[in-house]
Enzyme design. Structure first.
Site, PDB file in Angstrom:
ATOM      1  N   GLN A   1      -8.789  13.590   0.185  1.00 29.28           N
ATOM      2  CA  GLN A   1      -7.971  14.425  -0.691  1.00 29.28           C
ATOM      3  C   GLN A   1      -8.302  15.900  -0.488  1.00 29.28           C
ATOM      4  O   GLN A   1      -9.368  16.238   0.028  1.00 29.28           O
ATOM      5  CB  GLN A   1      -8.241  14.078  -2.150  1.00 29.28           C
ATOM      6  CG  GLN A   1      -7.878  12.668  -2.558  1.00 29.28           C
ATOM      7  CD  GLN A   1      -7.935  12.501  -4.081  1.00 29.28           C
ATOM      8  OE1 GLN A   1      -7.423  13.339  -4.836  1.00 29.28           O
ATOM      9  NE2 GLN A   1      -8.552  11.439  -4.544  1.00 29.28           N
TER      10      GLN A   1
ATOM     11  N   HIS B   1      -8.411   7.321   3.451  1.00 31.14           N
ATOM     12  CA  HIS B   1      -7.777   8.601   3.128  1.00 31.14           C
ATOM     13  C   HIS B   1      -8.747   9.532   2.428  1.00 31.14           C
ATOM     14  O   HIS B   1      -9.792   9.114   1.929  1.00 31.14           O
ATOM     15  CB  HIS B   1      -6.550   8.375   2.230  1.00 31.14           C
ATOM     16  CG  HIS B   1      -6.902   7.964   0.829  1.00 31.14           C
ATOM     17  ND1 HIS B   1      -7.373   6.715   0.492  1.00 31.14           N
ATOM     18  CD2 HIS B   1      -6.864   8.659  -0.342  1.00 31.14           C
ATOM     19  CE1 HIS B   1      -7.595   6.645  -0.810  1.00 31.14           C
ATOM     20  NE2 HIS B   1      -7.295   7.809  -1.346  1.00 31.14           N
TER      21      HIS B   1
ATOM     22  N   ASN C   1     -13.281  10.111  -1.275  1.00 26.94           N
ATOM     23  CA  ASN C   1     -13.927   9.098  -2.109  1.00 26.94           C
ATOM     24  C   ASN C   1     -13.768   7.768  -1.401  1.00 26.94           C
ATOM     25  O   ASN C   1     -12.644   7.313  -1.204  1.00 26.94           O
ATOM     26  CB  ASN C   1     -13.260   8.993  -3.484  1.00 26.94           C
ATOM     27  CG  ASN C   1     -13.540  10.177  -4.361  1.00 26.94           C
ATOM     28  OD1 ASN C   1     -14.586  10.803  -4.254  1.00 26.94           O
ATOM     29  ND2 ASN C   1     -12.602  10.499  -5.242  1.00 26.94           N
TER      30      ASN C   1
ATOM     31  N   HIS D   1      -4.382   0.340   8.028  1.00 30.12           N
ATOM     32  CA  HIS D   1      -4.851   0.123   6.665  1.00 30.12           C
ATOM     33  C   HIS D   1      -6.319  -0.329   6.635  1.00 30.12           C
ATOM     34  O   HIS D   1      -7.017  -0.161   5.637  1.00 30.12           O
ATOM     35  CB  HIS D   1      -3.962  -0.949   6.015  1.00 30.12           C
ATOM     36  CG  HIS D   1      -4.233  -1.208   4.559  1.00 30.12           C
ATOM     37  ND1 HIS D   1      -3.797  -0.357   3.567  1.00 30.12           N
ATOM     38  CD2 HIS D   1      -4.890  -2.211   3.925  1.00 30.12           C
ATOM     39  CE1 HIS D   1      -4.169  -0.834   2.388  1.00 30.12           C
ATOM     40  NE2 HIS D   1      -4.837  -1.957   2.572  1.00 30.12           N
TER      41      HIS D   1
ATOM     42  N   CYS E   1       0.438   3.272   3.510  1.00 28.14           N
ATOM     43  CA  CYS E   1       0.809   2.753   4.836  1.00 28.14           C
ATOM     44  C   CYS E   1       2.123   3.389   5.321  1.00 28.14           C
ATOM     45  O   CYS E   1       2.991   3.733   4.517  1.00 28.14           O
ATOM     46  CB  CYS E   1       0.935   1.225   4.791  1.00 28.14           C
ATOM     47  SG  CYS E   1      -0.637   0.357   5.021  1.00 28.14           S
TER      48      CYS E   1
ATOM     49  N   SER F   1      -9.034   4.135  -5.492  1.00 32.12           N
ATOM     50  CA  SER F   1      -8.154   3.072  -5.960  1.00 32.12           C
ATOM     51  C   SER F   1      -7.302   2.480  -4.842  1.00 32.12           C
ATOM     52  O   SER F   1      -6.484   1.619  -5.073  1.00 32.12           O
ATOM     53  CB  SER F   1      -7.275   3.592  -7.099  1.00 32.12           C
ATOM     54  OG  SER F   1      -6.643   4.791  -6.730  1.00 32.12           O
TER      55      SER F   1
ATOM     56  N   HIS G   1      -6.866   1.980   1.816  1.00 34.57           N
ATOM     57  CA  HIS G   1      -6.350   2.647   3.016  1.00 34.57           C
ATOM     58  C   HIS G   1      -7.173   3.924   3.238  1.00 34.57           C
ATOM     59  O   HIS G   1      -7.291   4.744   2.333  1.00 34.57           O
ATOM     60  CB  HIS G   1      -4.865   2.995   2.823  1.00 34.57           C
ATOM     61  CG  HIS G   1      -4.196   3.383   4.107  1.00 34.57           C
ATOM     62  ND1 HIS G   1      -3.196   2.634   4.674  1.00 34.57           N
ATOM     63  CD2 HIS G   1      -4.410   4.423   4.965  1.00 34.57           C
ATOM     64  CE1 HIS G   1      -2.813   3.201   5.807  1.00 34.57           C
ATOM     65  NE2 HIS G   1      -3.536   4.280   5.999  1.00 34.57           N
TER      66      HIS G   1
ATOM     67  N   CYS H   1       0.835  -1.207   0.000  1.00 36.44           N
ATOM     68  CA  CYS H   1       0.000   0.000   0.000  1.00 36.44           C
ATOM     69  C   CYS H   1       0.865   1.252   0.000  1.00 36.44           C
ATOM     70  O   CYS H   1       1.757   1.401   0.838  1.00 36.44           O
ATOM     71  CB  CYS H   1      -0.910  -0.004   1.228  1.00 36.44           C
ATOM     72  SG  CYS H   1      -1.710   1.585   1.522  1.00 36.44           S
TER      73      CYS H   1
HETATM   74  O1  LIG Z   1      -7.353  10.907  -7.287  1.00 30.87           O
HETATM   75  P1  LIG Z   1      -7.773   9.483  -7.439  1.00 30.87           P
HETATM   76  O2  LIG Z   1      -8.262   8.882  -6.137  1.00 30.87           O
HETATM   77  O3  LIG Z   1      -6.784   8.621  -8.135  1.00 30.87           O
HETATM   78  O4  LIG Z   1      -9.034   9.555  -8.409  1.00 30.87           O
HETATM   79  C1  LIG Z   1     -10.381   9.592  -8.048  1.00 30.87           C
HETATM   80  O5  LIG Z   1     -10.768  10.853  -7.507  1.00 30.87           O
HETATM   81  C2  LIG Z   1     -10.662  11.987  -8.373  1.00 30.87           C
HETATM   82  C3  LIG Z   1     -11.194  13.201  -7.661  1.00 30.87           C
HETATM   83  O6  LIG Z   1     -12.530  13.040  -7.255  1.00 30.87           O
HETATM   84  C4  LIG Z   1     -11.392  11.748  -9.695  1.00 30.87           C
HETATM   85  O7  LIG Z   1     -11.084  12.785 -10.593  1.00 30.87           O
HETATM   86  C5  LIG Z   1     -10.998  10.413 -10.328  1.00 30.87           C
HETATM   87  O8  LIG Z   1     -11.791  10.176 -11.479  1.00 30.87           O
HETATM   88  C6  LIG Z   1     -11.180   9.286  -9.308  1.00 30.87           C
HETATM   89  O9  LIG Z   1     -10.806   8.053  -9.867  1.00 30.87           O
END
Ligand SMILES: O=P(O)(O)O[C@H]1O[C@H](CO)[C@@H](O)[C@H](O)[C@H]1O
Ligand SMILES: O=P(O)(O)O[C@H]1O[C@H](CO)[C@@H](O)[C@H](O)[C@H]1O
Lengths: 350, 350
Positions: A170, A168, A155, A115, A55, A163, A166, A52
């Protein structure tokens, strides 16, 4: 109002925060489903995954090594959609071709070294650490002269494009105020001009009076399903007193926000007894250096699941081309959410 | 414009049809993907499926029997989100609670009796039959006094929430003008007032002059990727001469639209050699009984796929909370689309 009622009949609802309408089709829950189902592969998660990139102590794709962090940890996104090192440029050609360069900063926030634990599984103290880090980032990023808006979000779940399991979130911070917060800016300003008060807090007061869409409350925050919610189990965490942004929040308020975040996500996980996917985030005062008494920080949650752990609501066709649309009403969602046990389903099993 | 260029640097583009901005992050295509992948289970499809509720002669859930149709076939959606038999009602309570009943009609349109053929696999004559039926439905529905807007659309592929692979589209017709066409109504009206001409045709002229985003053209229509396209392979079919709606179209124009529809969807299928999923539909004059010289009918296509037949673009987190965002530029998408063979990949294999 004749025989019309909101539980059975197709209707539209108005969202005063964005100024847009929603189509509600309550009778539509009865339709059979033969379409796509998501997998719920909730594989045994381990506390630490050597592969990961989030981690503690692990090496990321760009070669950087994560510290052996023990609480939260944030760093610059290695594949940020916004960067600060671009030249400036602008294109204005007649009515059809308008573009401009956009600087920004993208950051990743690890919620915990573990994790395998998500927000509803962390204790309030640990979730408070996340809120504290949000505040620090909002202040740092917002203070930069070229950053006028800071979007903090999470997300959760592969169905939401996440993806890495873990836990998290943004942050995307940038020059321009994006589309959604712009709509709110406009409506909150108009309301403030008319009444001299912020719209969100006034709305929360009205909902508390009605008590039809309230999920829970603590000293500073309320969890509710807005009257105009779009997603099947959409919800909002909003303050009972005016708080323009994280910048203004004291320790007790941060704990209250963490408590609400945990309470709501426990409800979510309990509905279908799965780690409930969603996109969530904070809308709060823009960071253009001015005072924003018209804003109240609030957190919105957009979860895709509808009928079960595997059947989601598709926002496609009509919704993309014409208008957001939902099947079950906000009030039915409230009933389902409120009937959930207060403990996380994994704990009560243990 | 310094060293700034649209192929490498983060920027925003303005959409004059809707009045909203888009975030473009061209450098982001390089990011690795470990997230969710869709399945491409393109099972051997049969010409006739006895269990399909859209195949000729079969019985639907509500007991109705489909005729043994040979071309196209339309009927009222058995689980329509909009119905016409509801009582009227309205709620206006202060600033926060506004709702109104919404009448409408939902219809389903079968494109062909063949269970296994999609638009790019039908011949232009057969696709023209679909356009003819659209026109008939638009005229019938639009003539009703309580119908002010007719949304014709197609959800293709299970990833787009389509629950039946039999080639079909839908129509949702209703009292109110929904959010998306409302935005266009506003911008098209403003443009018409300023220039005395319709915006879409003027835009098409500009794009033809530039020839940077044109995919193909025939006598009446152009296939292009709009400058402000949001989805990775988003495209538009728009007229070269003023055509407010299907109501005004003659036989030759309908054939030209069918030809463009087929041409674009062949390009789509060829990119990843898979039946390319999308939501598509027509935006055209609202049906409030007035003249709409400001409108030009145009068809928009929103396909989710990005990197391969299994990896889609997730419009989540930042996109839901803040602003639509894309990775590859409109111009890169044009290059990929234009480099596709003109024949459908299945034909060239045969
Ligand atoms: O930044 P990540 O987690 O790779 O990507 C994810 O979040 C982003 C922000 O919402 C989006 O634009 C991506 O399509 C999504 O796959
Ligand atoms: O009507 P269908 O095909 O059952 O349903 C599909 O299209 C509708 C209109 O775009 C959406 O509201 C649904 O979420 C989707 O699953």
């Amino acid at each position: 109002m004749s025989d019309f009622n909101f539980e059975d009949h197709s209707h539209r609802r108005y969202n005063p925060f964005t100024g847009e309408w929603l189509q509600v089709s309550p009778h539509r829950g009865k339709r059979p489903w033969q379409g796509q189902e998501e997998s719920t592969a909730e594989d045994e998660k381990v506390e630490y995954d050597p592969k990961c990139y989030l981690c503690p102590g692990n090496t990321r794709v760009n070669g950087d090594e994560n510290p052996k962090y023990e609480g939260t940890y944030s760093f610059q996104n290695d594949f940020g959609a916004l960067t600060q090192d671009i030249p400036e440029g602008e294109m204005v050609e007649g009515e059809f071709f308008r573009a401009k360069s956009e600087k920004g900063i993208c950051r990743v926030i690890c919620f915990s070294p573990r994790h395998d634990l998500t927000i509803p599984e962390l204790d309030v103290e640990a979730v408070t650490k996340v809120v504290e880090l949000w505040k620090k980032e909002y202040l740092d990023l917002g203070a930069k002269s070229f950053i006028n808006y800071v979007q903090i979000f999470e997300n959760k779940g592969s169905v939401m494009g996440c993806s890495n399991p873990h836990p998290h979130g943004q942050i995307w911070a940038q020059e321009s105020v994006p589309v959604e917060p712009s709509k709110k800016q406009e409506n909150f300003s108009a309301y403030f001009e008319k009444y001299g008060r912020s719209m969100v807090v006034d709305y929360v007061k009205e909902e508390l009076k009605k008590d039809e869409r309230i999920l829970f409350e603590n000293d500073y925050f309320v969890g509710l399903v807005p009257f105009w919610a779009v997603w099947p189990f959409e919800a909002m965490i909003a303050p009972k007193v005016h708080i323009a942004s994280l910048a203004e929040m004291d320790q007790v308020q941060m704990e209250a926000l963490a408590d609400a975040y945990k309470k709501l996500t426990i409800m979510y996980d309990n509905i279908f007894k799965v780690s409930f996917p969603y996109s969530a985030g904070l809308h709060q005062a823009i960071t253009d250096g001015k005072e924003h008494p018209e804003w109240d920080l609030h957190m919105v949650f957009y979860p895709p699941l509808l009928r079960s752990a595997t059947v989601k609501k598709f926002m496609v066709g009509y919704e993309m081309l014409a208008n957001p649309q939902r099947d079950i009403t906000a009030e039915s969602a409230v009933k389902i959410l409120k009937s959930q046990p207060k403990e996380h389903y994994k704990e009560s099993v243990a």
